[in-house]
Design a protein around this motif. Structure first.
Motif, PDB file in Angstrom:
ATOM      1  N   PHE A  91      -7.231  15.475   2.840  1.00 39.03           N
ATOM      2  CA  PHE A  91      -7.970  16.640   3.329  1.00 39.03           C
ATOM      3  C   PHE A  91      -7.086  17.542   4.192  1.00 39.03           C
ATOM      4  O   PHE A  91      -7.216  18.756   4.171  1.00 39.03           O
ATOM      5  N   GLU A 148      -5.888  21.587  -6.934  1.00 37.08           N
ATOM      6  CA  GLU A 148      -5.331  20.487  -7.735  1.00 37.08           C
ATOM      7  C   GLU A 148      -4.186  20.955  -8.641  1.00 37.08           C
ATOM      8  O   GLU A 148      -3.283  20.182  -8.956  1.00 37.08           O
ATOM      9  N   TYR A 189       0.829  -1.205   0.000  1.00 34.65           N
ATOM     10  CA  TYR A 189       0.000   0.000   0.000  1.00 34.65           C
ATOM     11  C   TYR A 189       0.867   1.260   0.000  1.00 34.65           C
ATOM     12  O   TYR A 189       0.699   2.152  -0.828  1.00 34.65           O
ATOM     13  N   ARG A 222      -6.904  19.422   0.672  1.00 27.85           N
ATOM     14  CA  ARG A 222      -8.297  19.876   0.559  1.00 27.85           C
ATOM     15  C   ARG A 222      -8.748  20.643   1.806  1.00 27.85           C
ATOM     16  O   ARG A 222      -9.640  20.209   2.526  1.00 27.85           O
ATOM     17  N   TRP A 264      -9.339   1.066  -2.560  1.00 19.12           N
ATOM     18  CA  TRP A 264     -10.728   1.539  -2.460  1.00 19.12           C
ATOM     19  C   TRP A 264     -11.682   0.553  -3.132  1.00 19.12           C
ATOM     20  O   TRP A 264     -12.709   0.180  -2.557  1.00 19.12           O
ATOM     21  N   VAL A 285     -13.436  11.019  -6.312  1.00 14.71           N
ATOM     22  CA  VAL A 285     -12.074  11.015  -6.840  1.00 14.71           C
ATOM     23  C   VAL A 285     -11.951   9.938  -7.924  1.00 14.71           C
ATOM     24  O   VAL A 285     -11.339  10.144  -8.971  1.00 14.71           O
ATOM     25  N   ARG A 319      -3.819   3.343  -3.781  1.00 13.02           N
ATOM     26  CA  ARG A 319      -4.922   4.044  -3.131  1.00 13.02           C
ATOM     27  C   ARG A 319      -6.257   3.628  -3.743  1.00 13.02           C
ATOM     28  O   ARG A 319      -7.159   3.168  -3.042  1.00 13.02           O
ATOM     29  N   ASN A 341     -17.685  14.764  -4.019  1.00 19.36           N
ATOM     30  CA  ASN A 341     -16.902  14.113  -2.965  1.00 19.36           C
ATOM     31  C   ASN A 341     -17.625  13.964  -1.627  1.00 19.36           C
ATOM     32  O   ASN A 341     -16.999  13.681  -0.605  1.00 19.36           O
ATOM     33  N   LEU A 367       0.228  11.271  -8.653  1.00 18.27           N
ATOM     34  CA  LEU A 367      -1.008  10.641  -9.113  1.00 18.27           C
ATOM     35  C   LEU A 367      -2.136  10.837  -8.105  1.00 18.27           C
ATOM     36  O   LEU A 367      -3.276  11.099  -8.456  1.00 18.27           O
ATOM     37  N   TRP A 396      -6.232  15.852 -18.593  1.00 20.68           N
ATOM     38  CA  TRP A 396      -5.193  16.246 -17.629  1.00 20.68           C
ATOM     39  C   TRP A 396      -4.083  17.067 -18.274  1.00 20.68           C
ATOM     40  O   TRP A 396      -3.532  17.972 -17.638  1.00 20.68           O
ATOM     41  N   SER A 422     -13.619  11.082 -11.105  1.00 23.60           N
ATOM     42  CA  SER A 422     -12.796  12.048 -11.811  1.00 23.60           C
ATOM     43  C   SER A 422     -11.715  11.305 -12.604  1.00 23.60           C
ATOM     44  O   SER A 422     -11.460  11.604 -13.776  1.00 23.60           O
ATOM     45  N   GLY A 458     -17.292  10.557   0.083  1.00 21.69           N
ATOM     46  CA  GLY A 458     -16.023  10.299   0.763  1.00 21.69           C
ATOM     47  C   GLY A 458     -16.086  10.591   2.249  1.00 21.69           C
ATOM     48  O   GLY A 458     -15.288  10.065   3.040  1.00 21.69           O
ATOM     49  N   TRP A 469      -0.852  19.130 -10.992  1.00 21.07           N
ATOM     50  CA  TRP A 469      -0.783  18.978 -12.453  1.00 21.07           C
ATOM     51  C   TRP A 469       0.514  19.593 -12.963  1.00 21.07           C
ATOM     52  O   TRP A 469       1.138  19.097 -13.879  1.00 21.07           O
ATOM     53  N   THR A 528      -1.351   4.242 -13.902  1.00 21.34           N
ATOM     54  CA  THR A 528      -1.910   5.296 -13.053  1.00 21.34           C
ATOM     55  C   THR A 528      -2.841   4.816 -11.951  1.00 21.34           C
ATOM     56  O   THR A 528      -3.207   5.590 -11.071  1.00 21.34           O
ATOM     57  N   SER A 559     -21.295   3.351  -4.536  1.00 25.87           N
ATOM     58  CA  SER A 559     -20.506   2.124  -4.645  1.00 25.87           C
ATOM     59  C   SER A 559     -20.914   1.328  -5.886  1.00 25.87           C
ATOM     60  O   SER A 559     -20.068   0.831  -6.636  1.00 25.87           O
ATOM     61  N   ILE A 600     -13.347   5.832   1.382  1.00 22.13           N
ATOM     62  CA  ILE A 600     -13.365   5.639  -0.070  1.00 22.13           C
ATOM     63  C   ILE A 600     -14.044   6.851  -0.705  1.00 22.13           C
ATOM     64  O   ILE A 600     -15.220   7.094  -0.454  1.00 22.13           O
ATOM     65  N   ASP A 601     -13.279   7.596  -1.481  1.00 21.49           N
ATOM     66  CA  ASP A 601     -13.823   8.806  -2.094  1.00 21.49           C
ATOM     67  C   ASP A 601     -14.201   8.481  -3.541  1.00 21.49           C
ATOM     68  O   ASP A 601     -13.371   8.550  -4.450  1.00 21.49           O
ATOM     69  N   ASN A 616     -14.094  20.773  -0.083  1.00 21.82           N
ATOM     70  CA  ASN A 616     -12.771  20.412  -0.576  1.00 21.82           C
ATOM     71  C   ASN A 616     -11.767  21.553  -0.465  1.00 21.82           C
ATOM     72  O   ASN A 616     -10.699  21.492  -1.063  1.00 21.82           O
TER      73      ASN A 616
END
Lengths: 225, 460
Positions: A211, B294, A28, A215, B59, B139, B55, B125, A36, B257, B142, B128, B298, B51, B88, B135-136, B349
């Protein structure tokens, strides 16, 4: 059979449990990627830690979050079930005697009445969780056979142990069933989504850092979970 | 037919491509071509392998299918608790399937995925916050939009929007010249009433660099004048950049992106060029999300922060009220019941809940919170680009029910909406349901109640 289950099999089960969980944890953390995931794990560390701790702690407290409070009935079932599953096996007197005999260590033990209460409550909670799964359309639609199987794997050590301890029916049979069920559970934890045993903490920490760092955590007192 | 002339896997980078798309009214030909578009399964799978890391894999894997995300989703609530609207379920049936099948999915499946990714999730979100495992799903949606974009399965307006950013570095065809011209036009207009008013473009070393949403330039230029007047009253030393003035990102809603990166780099370059102390962005939620939250990622900025400190408009207003740069005439405060639409992008957010409350404490006598509110507020119903997609207008209108009921329950007839998307959604909500409400950005409200210092008062 008993000798095998309490000898080599126990070693196998515990090895898979510990090695599997360590592997899960390493996998993990190694798979986190600041770009990413868009979270600077290595920067703004103070905010990250605060976010992670907050995110875990709030969710460990019964009714500590909006979500736990919103689903008040289900929340009770979830906590009763998990407390039974985690507390009883570690603090049960019978397990402790075994531990003392083999390793010479003893933990504080639960009284019989307490152990029985927690066990029965957890079993009842598991049954209600299963019924909820079937009864509510929003849960039924996402339920797979796998989900029910895992619930069964998780709860079987409890009821078999209860029957064995109270010597309801054939003691030897229930004892062996109990040990086997416990070992299956131990192995299933790292190998299935019961890995949330560990991943709950990692995933919660991750979102907490998200967060906490990115965020809004640097501009507020922290997320009100 | 693999690639269409309009619907294909190539992003829009030229004016000709863009005009061809715009000429196709409502995307009729575009969506027809989409029914023939091939899925490049190996490329899709290769992208996922590169990618889709621990994470999101975790999820998808550990989701215990408990359904606690159900009630967190306004689409689920607005659609009479339709189980296919459970977050879900929505993500497992789309992204989950693509991953499970190692990218080997067909055209019909991808069109379904597109419909789900843009018409059943606004990436607000909120789910989340309701998942015990964190688990968001927003995200993940997106991310899924990014996969869709790379395969050409993207709503017509989103393809256009991403093209606009790639060509004009703005969500609309507003050039740098158009922008500078609009600034000076607005300055001239307002100057009559506000002698000495300035609209400084490219002024170096200002305290504030102000950035906007292109549609203010194109459709609501009075908003620019209002901003200039408020800075003027507050005595701020401010400027706007001639390039890098646009903060929004339809590219983000589209999942483009590379387009997102190009867009924010233009803004960061303006910061570097003009060296202002800080940046303030207009009353737009996703603009702040894209450029401030964000954007640094990027652009690959390791600090995770914009080159200079960046503020949403509500932060500037709260500060101006707190420090007395703007003073409110108590007699002119809003007397009627008023509520505030918490934008997902800068409240949930962005952590700015308290700024909004602070502002309301200065300007309103009877402020009423929606329930739920703050970080837990529901999306306006039009976020994530949904407002702008004609194909999903019916779904959007159904989703507005939740916000309608929230507003009605407050008893307020005025909704403060310092976010372009929320503002639009609530305007459309009134048009659709006719519940007798009004909605407003902060700027016009503030201008009606702010005390103008003696020396700035227009001569009678």
């Amino acid at each position: 059979m008993y000798a095998f289950l309490t000898g080599p099999m126990a070693w196998i089960a515990f090895t898979i449990f510990f090695v599997g969980l360590i592997w899960r944890g390493i996998w993990y953390v190694r798979g986190l990627d600041w770009r990413l995931d868009r979270v600077t794990y290595g920067q703004n560390v103070k905010y990250g830690i605060r976010g992670a701790v907050r995110s875990i702690a709030r969710w460990l407290i019964p009714y500590g979050t909006h979500s736990w409070r919103y689903y008040s009935g289900y929340t009770a079932l979830v906590f009763i079930f998990h407390i039974g599953l985690l507390v009883v096996p570690i603090f049960l007197l019978a397990h402790n005697l075994l531990l003392a005999e083999r390793w010479g260590v003893r933990l504080p033990a639960l009284s019989d009445a307490m152990a029985d209460t927690l066990t029965v409550a957890a079993i009842v909670a598991a049954v209600l969780i299963l019924l909820r799964r079937i009864a509510l359309p929003e849960v039924r639609i996402i339920t797979r056979f796998y989900d029910i199987l895992l619930l069964l794997i998780a709860v079987t050590p409890l009821w078999t142990g209860f029957l064995a301890y109270h010597q309801v029916g054939p003691y030897q049979f229930w004892l062996i069933a109990h040990i086997l069920a416990g070992e299956i559970l131990l192995m299933a934890i790292p190998l299935t989504k019961l890995s949330h045993f560990l991943l709950f903490f990692l995933s919660r920490a991750q979102l907490g850092m998200d967060f906490g760092i990115k965020r809004g955590g640097m501009k507020s007192k922290g997320m009100e979970w | 037919m693999p690639e269409g002339t309009l619907c294909n896997k190539t992003p829009v980078d030229t004016v000709e491509q863009l005009q061809a798309l715009l000429a196709d009214k409502s995307g009729k030909q575009y969506y027809e071509e989409m029914t023939q578009l091939d899925v490049d399964a190996p490329a899709l799978w290769a992208t996922i392998q590169k990618t889709f890391k621990s994470r999101m894999r975790t999820w998808l894997e550990i989701c215990s299918h408990c359904g606690m995300c159900a009630d967190s989703c306004f689409f689920y609530l607005a659609n009479d608790r339709d189980p296919t609207q459970v977050p879900s379920y929505k993500i497992q049936a789309t992204l989950g399937e693509i991953v499970h099948r190692k990218g080997r999915v067909d055209n019909a499946f991808m069109r379904d995925v597109m419909d789900t990714a843009w018409s059943k999730c606004t990436c607000c979100n909120r789910c989340g916050l309701y998942c015990p495992f964190g688990i968001d799903t927003g995200v993940m949606f997106s991310y899924l939009r990014g996969l869709c974009f790379s395969q050409g399965f993207v709503p017509w307006e989103m393809k256009i929007g991403s093209g606009m950013h790639r060509i004009y570095r703005a969500q609309m065809d507003v050039t740098s010249e158009d922008w500078v011209e609009t600034c000076s036009w607005m300055c001239e207009e307002a100057e009559e009433e506000w002698p000495g008013l300035e609209f400084p473009v490219d002024k170096p070393d200002a305290d504030i660099i102000y950035t906007v949403n292109a549609r203010e330039v194109k459709h609501y230029p009075e908003d620019l004048a209002d901003a200039a007047v408020l800075f003027h009253i507050a005595g701020e030393n401010w400027t706007v950049p001639s390039k890098g003035w646009e903060e929004t990102s339809l590219a983000m809603f589209a999942g483009d992106w590379a387009g997102c990166k190009q867009q924010v780099e233009e803004v960061y370059a303006a910061m570097d060029r003009l060296k202002p102390k800080r940046m303030v962005v207009t009353e737009c939620g996703h603009a702040y999300r894209a450029t401030v939250i964000e954007g640094p990622y990027w652009a690959g900025l390791k600090s995770g922060k914009t080159p200079i400190e960046s503020f949403h408009y509500v932060e500037w207003v709260a500060e101006a009220l707190r420090t007395g740069k703007l003073k409110i005439d108590p007699a002119k405060k809003i007397k009627e019941p008023v509520t505030y639409q918490d934008s997902c992008n800068y409240i949930r957010n962005g952590g700015l809940r308290e700024c909004a409350r602070e502002i309301m404490s200065y300007i309103a006598e009877d402020f009423r919170e929606m329930k739920p509110c703050g970080e837990h507020n529901f999306c306006c119903g039009g976020g994530g680009g949904l407002n702008g997609i004609g194909r999903y207008r019916p779904q959007r209108n159904v989703g507005l029910k939740v916000k309608r009921d929230q507003i009605l329950a407050t008893g307020a007839k005025l909704v403060v909406t310092p976010c372009h998307n929320c503002w639009d959604a609530i305007r459309d909500l009134e048009e659709h349901f006719k519940i007798g409400i009004r909605w407003s950005f902060l700027k016009p409200l503030l201008l009606k109640m702010v005390i103008v210092p003696e020396h700035l008062r227009p001569e009678e």
